[in-house]
Design a protein around this motif. Structure first.
Motif, PDB file in Angstrom:
ATOM      1  N   THR A  13      53.763  -9.219 111.242  1.00  0.00           N
ATOM      2  CA  THR A  13      53.280  -7.849 111.373  1.00  0.00           C
ATOM      3  C   THR A  13      52.305  -7.732 112.540  1.00  0.00           C
ATOM      4  N   HIS A  14      51.553  -8.798 112.824  1.00  0.00           N
ATOM      5  CA  HIS A  14      50.635  -8.777 113.966  1.00  0.00           C
ATOM      6  C   HIS A  14      51.405  -8.648 115.281  1.00  0.00           C
ATOM      7  N   ALA A  15      52.541  -9.324 115.383  1.00  0.00           N
ATOM      8  CA  ALA A  15      53.354  -9.234 116.598  1.00  0.00           C
ATOM      9  C   ALA A  15      53.952  -7.837 116.753  1.00  0.00           C
ATOM     10  N   GLU A  16      54.388  -7.241 115.649  1.00  0.00           N
ATOM     11  CA  GLU A  16      54.922  -5.875 115.710  1.00  0.00           C
ATOM     12  C   GLU A  16      53.847  -4.895 116.165  1.00  0.00           C
ATOM     13  N   LYS A  17      52.648  -5.061 115.631  1.00  0.00           N
ATOM     14  CA  LYS A  17      51.538  -4.186 116.031  1.00  0.00           C
ATOM     15  C   LYS A  17      51.220  -4.371 117.510  1.00  0.00           C
ATOM     16  N   ALA A  18      51.232  -5.617 117.981  1.00  0.00           N
ATOM     17  CA  ALA A  18      50.974  -5.890 119.396  1.00  0.00           C
ATOM     18  C   ALA A  18      52.031  -5.229 120.278  1.00  0.00           C
ATOM     19  N   LEU A  19      53.280  -5.259 119.851  1.00  0.00           N
ATOM     20  CA  LEU A  19      54.343  -4.617 120.621  1.00  0.00           C
ATOM     21  C   LEU A  19      54.116  -3.114 120.716  1.00  0.00           C
ATOM     22  N   LYS A  20      53.679  -2.501 119.629  1.00  0.00           N
ATOM     23  CA  LYS A  20      53.401  -1.062 119.656  1.00  0.00           C
ATOM     24  C   LYS A  20      52.265  -0.749 120.624  1.00  0.00           C
ATOM     25  N   MET A 116      49.439  -9.691 122.635  1.00  0.00           N
ATOM     26  CA  MET A 116      49.944 -10.482 121.517  1.00  0.00           C
ATOM     27  C   MET A 116      49.092 -10.302 120.278  1.00  0.00           C
ATOM     28  N   GLY A 117      49.707 -10.593 119.130  1.00  0.00           N
ATOM     29  CA  GLY A 117      48.987 -10.537 117.871  1.00  0.00           C
ATOM     30  C   GLY A 117      47.999 -11.673 117.749  1.00  0.00           C
ATOM     31  N   SER A 118      46.958 -11.424 116.974  1.00  0.00           N
ATOM     32  CA  SER A 118      45.929 -12.444 116.800  1.00  0.00           C
ATOM     33  C   SER A 118      46.377 -13.545 115.846  1.00  0.00           C
ATOM     34  N   ARG A 119      47.302 -13.216 114.986  1.00  0.00           N
ATOM     35  CA  ARG A 119      47.841 -14.195 114.040  1.00  0.00           C
ATOM     36  C   ARG A 119      49.345 -14.040 114.010  1.00  0.00           C
ATOM     37  N   GLY A 120      50.032 -15.170 113.859  1.00  0.00           N
ATOM     38  CA  GLY A 120      51.486 -15.127 113.797  1.00  0.00           C
ATOM     39  C   GLY A 120      51.988 -15.642 112.470  1.00  0.00           C
ATOM     40  N   MET A 121      53.214 -16.087 112.484  1.00  0.00           N
ATOM     41  CA  MET A 121      53.851 -16.568 111.257  1.00  0.00           C
ATOM     42  C   MET A 121      53.252 -17.879 110.766  1.00  0.00           C
ATOM     43  N   SER A 122      52.579 -18.607 111.627  1.00  0.00           N
ATOM     44  CA  SER A 122      52.018 -19.895 111.225  1.00  0.00           C
ATOM     45  C   SER A 122      50.495 -19.810 111.100  1.00  0.00           C
ATOM     46  N   ASP A 123      50.005 -18.846 110.319  1.00  0.00           N
ATOM     47  CA  ASP A 123      48.569 -18.626 110.167  1.00  0.00           C
ATOM     48  C   ASP A 123      47.810 -19.884 109.780  1.00  0.00           C
ATOM     49  N   LEU A 124      48.279 -20.596 108.759  1.00  0.00           N
ATOM     50  CA  LEU A 124      47.564 -21.773 108.266  1.00  0.00           C
ATOM     51  C   LEU A 124      47.468 -22.840 109.344  1.00  0.00           C
ATOM     52  N   THR A 146      44.532  -9.279 122.849  1.00  0.00           N
ATOM     53  CA  THR A 146      44.864  -9.752 121.513  1.00  0.00           C
ATOM     54  C   THR A 146      44.656  -8.608 120.533  1.00  0.00           C
ATOM     55  N   VAL A 147      45.681  -8.365 119.720  1.00  0.00           N
ATOM     56  CA  VAL A 147      45.667  -7.240 118.780  1.00  0.00           C
ATOM     57  C   VAL A 147      45.509  -7.782 117.364  1.00  0.00           C
TER      58      VAL A 147
END
Length: 148
Positions: A13-20, A116-124, A146-147
């Motif tokens: 969701t962070h990447a989608e928000k960054a794209l917007k 880019m998003g601040s967090r991706g699919m590999s948060d941990l 960074t979003v």
């Protein structure tokens, strides 16, 4: 406003928000590059349930094809999630370590910014060894937004 922006997408969701956000920051006409980075496993034999011994070319080829299909799904999902009218959009599938691949692609494309998003699919994993966005922000030769 930016003429060219690289946007890493990973299905989060962070990447989608960054794209917007990138779509709002892009000049019209402008160009967005969507990049998905497929990181190869550290030990391909263990990934397929083996002992870490060398695996066949067929197994390797199947894994490559699966990763490319996953990248295509992620890129398609990202495209559908944002209003990209009036923008030229190019998709890139890269292989390697995400931060390094993103920075290298940004340099090769000569983009003005990376959003880019601040967090991706590999948060941990990112919390343990340092986030991709943090590394990109410190090594890129262009503006990095960074979003959250």
């Amino acid at each position: 406003m930016y003429q060219s922006i690289l946007v890493p997408v990973d299905g989060s969701t962070h990447a989608e928000k960054a794209l917007k956000v990138a779509a709002q920051l892009a000049s019209r006409p402008g160009k967005l590059y969507l990049i998905n980075v497929q990181q190869p496993p550290d030990d391909i034999g263990l990934l397929v349930g083996g002992s870490g011994m060398p695996v066949s070319d067929e197994v390797i080829q199947k894994l490559v094809e699966e990763r490319e299909e996953e990248a295509r799904r992620v890129l398609d999902k990202a495209r559908a999630a944002a209003a990209l009218e009036g923008l030229e959009v190019e998709e890139v599938i890269a292989k390697g370590r995400p931060a390094e691949a993103i920075v290298a692609e940004a340099q090769a494309l000569k983009v003005e910014a990376i959003v880019m998003g601040s967090r991706g699919m590999s948060d941990l994993k990112g919390m343990v060894i340092g986030s991709v966005s943090h590394r990109v922000g410190h090594t890129a030769h262009c503006t990095v937004i960074t979003v959250n």
